[in-house]
Design a protein around this motif. Structure first.
Motif, short mmCIF file in Angstrom:
data_model
loop_
_atom_site.label_atom_id
_atom_site.label_comp_id
_atom_site.label_asym_id
_atom_site.label_seq_id
_atom_site.Cartn_x
_atom_site.Cartn_y
_atom_site.Cartn_z
N GLY A 12 29.46 -13.88 -7.59
CA GLY A 12 29.69 -12.91 -8.64
C GLY A 12 31.26 -13.30 -9.33
O GLY A 12 31.54 -13.54 -10.51
N LEU A 13 32.05 -12.92 -8.33
CA LEU A 13 33.46 -13.13 -8.61
C LEU A 13 33.79 -14.37 -9.06
O LEU A 13 34.60 -14.63 -10.08
CB LEU A 13 34.39 -12.83 -7.50
CG LEU A 13 34.34 -11.27 -7.20
CD1 LEU A 13 35.27 -11.06 -5.80
CD2 LEU A 13 35.08 -10.39 -8.23
N HIS A 14 33.06 -15.62 -8.66
CA HIS A 14 33.33 -16.81 -8.64
C HIS A 14 32.71 -16.96 -10.27
O HIS A 14 33.59 -17.90 -11.02
CB HIS A 14 32.48 -17.75 -7.74
CG HIS A 14 32.63 -19.25 -8.16
ND1 HIS A 14 33.61 -19.99 -7.99
CD2 HIS A 14 31.67 -20.14 -8.54
CE1 HIS A 14 33.62 -21.33 -8.36
NE2 HIS A 14 32.36 -21.52 -8.57
N TRP A 15 31.70 -16.59 -10.68
CA TRP A 15 31.21 -16.68 -11.83
C TRP A 15 32.15 -15.97 -13.02
O TRP A 15 32.22 -16.33 -14.06
CB TRP A 15 29.73 -16.08 -12.00
CG TRP A 15 28.45 -16.98 -11.88
CD1 TRP A 15 28.08 -17.58 -10.53
CD2 TRP A 15 28.09 -17.86 -12.77
NE1 TRP A 15 27.16 -18.43 -10.76
CE2 TRP A 15 27.02 -18.77 -12.02
CE3 TRP A 15 28.11 -17.62 -14.31
CZ2 TRP A 15 25.87 -19.65 -12.60
CZ3 TRP A 15 27.18 -18.82 -14.95
CH2 TRP A 15 26.19 -19.59 -14.10
N ILE A 16 32.29 -14.70 -12.46
CA ILE A 16 33.28 -14.02 -13.64
C ILE A 16 34.64 -14.89 -13.84
O ILE A 16 34.95 -14.74 -15.14
CB ILE A 16 33.68 -12.70 -13.03
CG1 ILE A 16 32.44 -11.72 -12.82
CG2 ILE A 16 35.09 -12.01 -13.53
CD1 ILE A 16 32.62 -10.61 -12.01
N SER A 17 35.41 -15.49 -12.82
CA SER A 17 36.53 -16.24 -13.02
C SER A 17 36.22 -17.34 -14.04
O SER A 17 37.10 -17.57 -15.07
CB SER A 17 37.08 -16.72 -11.80
OG SER A 17 36.43 -17.73 -11.15
N ALA A 18 34.96 -18.02 -13.78
CA ALA A 18 34.71 -19.38 -14.76
C ALA A 18 34.55 -18.69 -16.21
O ALA A 18 35.01 -19.33 -17.28
CB ALA A 18 33.79 -19.95 -14.34
N LEU A 19 33.79 -17.51 -16.53
CA LEU A 19 33.37 -16.81 -17.70
C LEU A 19 34.51 -16.32 -18.26
O LEU A 19 34.75 -16.57 -19.68
CB LEU A 19 32.26 -16.09 -17.66
CG LEU A 19 30.88 -16.28 -16.93
CD1 LEU A 19 29.99 -15.07 -16.75
CD2 LEU A 19 30.32 -17.21 -18.03
N LEU A 20 35.60 -15.96 -17.77
CA LEU A 20 36.79 -15.40 -18.33
C LEU A 20 37.66 -16.62 -19.12
O LEU A 20 38.14 -16.48 -20.28
CB LEU A 20 37.65 -14.71 -17.35
CG LEU A 20 37.35 -13.38 -16.99
CD1 LEU A 20 38.37 -12.88 -15.81
CD2 LEU A 20 37.48 -12.51 -17.86
N VAL A 21 37.67 -17.67 -18.50
CA VAL A 21 38.04 -18.90 -18.86
C VAL A 21 37.44 -19.58 -20.02
O VAL A 21 38.09 -20.02 -20.88
CB VAL A 21 38.81 -19.85 -17.80
CG1 VAL A 21 39.49 -21.07 -18.37
CG2 VAL A 21 39.40 -19.11 -16.56
N ILE A 22 36.19 -19.56 -19.67
CA ILE A 22 35.43 -19.99 -20.86
C ILE A 22 35.59 -19.12 -22.08
O ILE A 22 35.66 -19.96 -23.33
CB ILE A 22 33.84 -20.02 -20.55
CG1 ILE A 22 33.63 -21.06 -19.37
CG2 ILE A 22 32.89 -20.21 -21.69
CD1 ILE A 22 32.29 -20.95 -18.76
N ARG A 23 35.77 -17.99 -21.95
CA ARG A 23 36.17 -17.12 -23.04
C ARG A 23 37.15 -17.30 -23.86
O ARG A 23 37.42 -17.46 -24.94
CB ARG A 23 35.88 -15.68 -22.65
CG ARG A 23 35.93 -14.96 -23.87
CD ARG A 23 36.14 -13.27 -23.50
NE ARG A 23 37.06 -12.89 -22.67
CZ ARG A 23 37.62 -12.10 -22.30
NH1 ARG A 23 36.87 -10.73 -22.32
NH2 ARG A 23 38.72 -11.48 -21.56
#
Length: 372
Positions: A12-23
Motif C-alpha cells: 500500500g505504501l508503495h502504491w501511495i508513493s507512486a500515486l502521489l507522484v502521478i497526481r
C-alpha cells in the motif's frame, strides 16, 4: 495474520508513493512569483568530458529568463572540457557567460572546492548550482524560481534517466526514475522535501549568512548537508514540479554498482536512522512473506504484477520509458538494492573522480576556509 498485514502495508505504501507522484504530474505548471523577477546566477561545475557533456553544456545557453548570468567552474587548466566550453561561450555572445578556472580547498569535497570561485563571483540574488550532466530545458530557471515560496530555503530537483542504452543503462535509469525520483517527489508532496545535488537553488544571502558554501562540506555530499542546513534554519526544501533529464547512454554493471554503492554510503553517513529502514523500500520482504503464507506457483507472479504496476503507471504519466527491458531492469534493481544495502556496511568511504571521500567522527568532513 501479521505477515499478510505487513505485506498489504508495504504494498500500500508503495502504491501511495507512486500515486502521489502521478497526481503531481497531473497538475498545471506552477506560476512565477508576481512582480519584477530577481537576477539569477546559474553555476555549473565541470570535471572532465563525458559523452553527453557537449550537449548538456549547450543547453545552459538556451534560458529564456530575462535577467541571468552563466558561470562554468573548472578546477584544472588542463581539463578536456575547457575547449568545448570556450567554443560554446564564443558561439553565444548574447549570453552573459564566463569560465572560471581554479581549485580552492575549502572542504574535502572537490565539487564544492570547484564551485567556490563561482559562488563568490555570483551577482544574482539567487544562485542555481546545476550539475553539468543534466539537460536544462529553456524554462529551467523559470521552473526553479516558481517552486520558491515564503518558507523556502532551497529549491532542488531529482534527475530522471533518459536515453538509456542496453540492459545496465536501463538499470541505472530504473534506480533514478522508479525508485529515487518516485520517493523524493512523493516526500515533497507530503511536505518532507529533501535536496538532490543535481539542482540546488539558494537565495545567496541566506547561505552566506548561515556560514557560506563551506558549510555544505560538513557531510559526504553537499545535498545531505544542504537539507540539514535548511531545516536548521527552520525553512523547507522545495522541489520543482517536474524533474530534469539526465542522459544515461551505455552503462556497465560495475559502473552502476559503484555509483549506487557510493550514494548508499552517503545516505548511511547522512541519515543513519532512515538508512536502517531502506530494506522496507523494495519487494524482497513482502515477497518472502507472501510466499510464506501463500506458497503457490502463482503467488510470485501476482505479487510482481501488483508491485510493478504502479511503477509502470507512473512512467506512463511522467513520459518515462517503460518497455519490457525496463521492467526487467526494475527487477534487477530490486535484486541489487538489498545486496547494496548490506555491502554499504563493509566500508564508510568511496572514491569520487580520484578523490577519496570518507566521513570523520560525527559524519562531518573537516573544513579549511582559505584566507581571502
Amino acid at each position: 495474520m501479521i505477515a499478510a498485514l505487513i505485506v498489504l502495508t508495504l504494498l500500500g505504501l508503495h502504491w501511495i508513493s507512486a500515486l502521489l507522484v502521478i497526481r503531481r504530474f497531473d497538475r498545471p505548471a506552477a506560476d512565477l512569483p508576481a512582480g519584477p523577477l530577481p537576477r539569477i546566477s546559474l553555476i555549473r561545475p565541470v570535471c572532465g568530458l563525458d559523452t553527453h557533456d557537449p550537449e548538456t553544456f549547450a543547453t545552459s545557453f538556451d534560458q529564456i529568463y530575462p535577467d541571468w548570468e552563466l558561470v562554468f567552474c573548472v578546477a584544472r587548466a588542463d581539463d578536456p572540457a575547457i575547449p568545448v566550453l570556450r567554443r560554446l561561450i564564443a558561439a553565444h555572445p548574447q549570453v552573459e557567460a564566463r569560465l572560471m578556472i581554479g581549485d580552492h580547498p575549502i572542504t574535502r569535497n572537490p565539487k564544492l572546492n570547484n564551485l567556490w570561485q563561482g559562488w563568490n563571483a555570483a551577482e544574482g540574488e539567487f544562485v542555481v548550482l546545476s550539475d553539468c550532466n543534466v539537460l536544462l530545458p529553456p524554462d529551467y530557471l523559470h521552473q526553479v524560481l516558481a517552486a520558491w515560496q515564503a518558507d523556502t530555503g532551497l529549491v532542488s530537483a531529482p534527475p530522471v534517466g533518459v536515453r538509456a542504452k542496453g540492459l545496465w543503462g536501463a538499470v541505472e535509469a530504473a534506480f533514478l526514475n522508479g525508485n529515487q525520483a518516485r520517493l523524493q517527489l512523493a516526500a515533497d508532496e507530503l511536505g518532507f522535501g529533501f535536496a538532490q545535488g543535481k539542482t540546488l537553488m539558494w537565495r545567496k544571502a541566506d547561505l552566506d549568512d548561515a556560514g557560506g558554501l563551506a558549510l555544505l562540506g560538513q557531510d559526504l555530499a553537499e545535498d545531505v548537508a544542504a537539507t540539514k542546513v535548511v531545516r536548521g534554519m527552520g525553512l523547507q526544501v522545495r522541489l520543482t514540479q517536474d524533474p530534469f533529464a539526465q542522459p544515461i547512454g551505455q552503462r556497465r554493471l560495475g559502473q552502476v554498482w559503484g555509483r549506487q554503492l557510493r550514494w548508499s554510503r552517503v545516505r548511511r553517513a547522512g541519515f543513519p536512522a532512515l538508512f536502517l529502514l531502506e530494506p522496507l523500500n523494495g519487494p524482497l520482504i513482502p515477497l518472502v512473506l507472501t510466499l510464506g503464507f501463500a506458497p503457490s506457483a502463482l503467488a510470485p507472479l501476482l505479487f510482481a504484477f501488483a508491485w510493478y504496476l504502479p511503477e509502470g503507471l507512473l512512467a506512463r504519466q511522467a513520459g518515462w520509458r517503460f518497455a519490457p527491458i525496463d521492467l526487467l531492469a526494475a527487477m534487477l534493481r530490486d535484486v541489487m538494492m538489498p545486496v547494496l544495502w548490506l555491502f554499504t556496511f563493509a566500508g564508510r568511504g568511496f572514491d569520487w573522480r580520484g578523490t577519496p571521500m570518507a566521513p570523520t567522527q560525527g559524519g562531518a568532513i573537516p573544513m579549511q576556509v582559505p584566507a581571502e
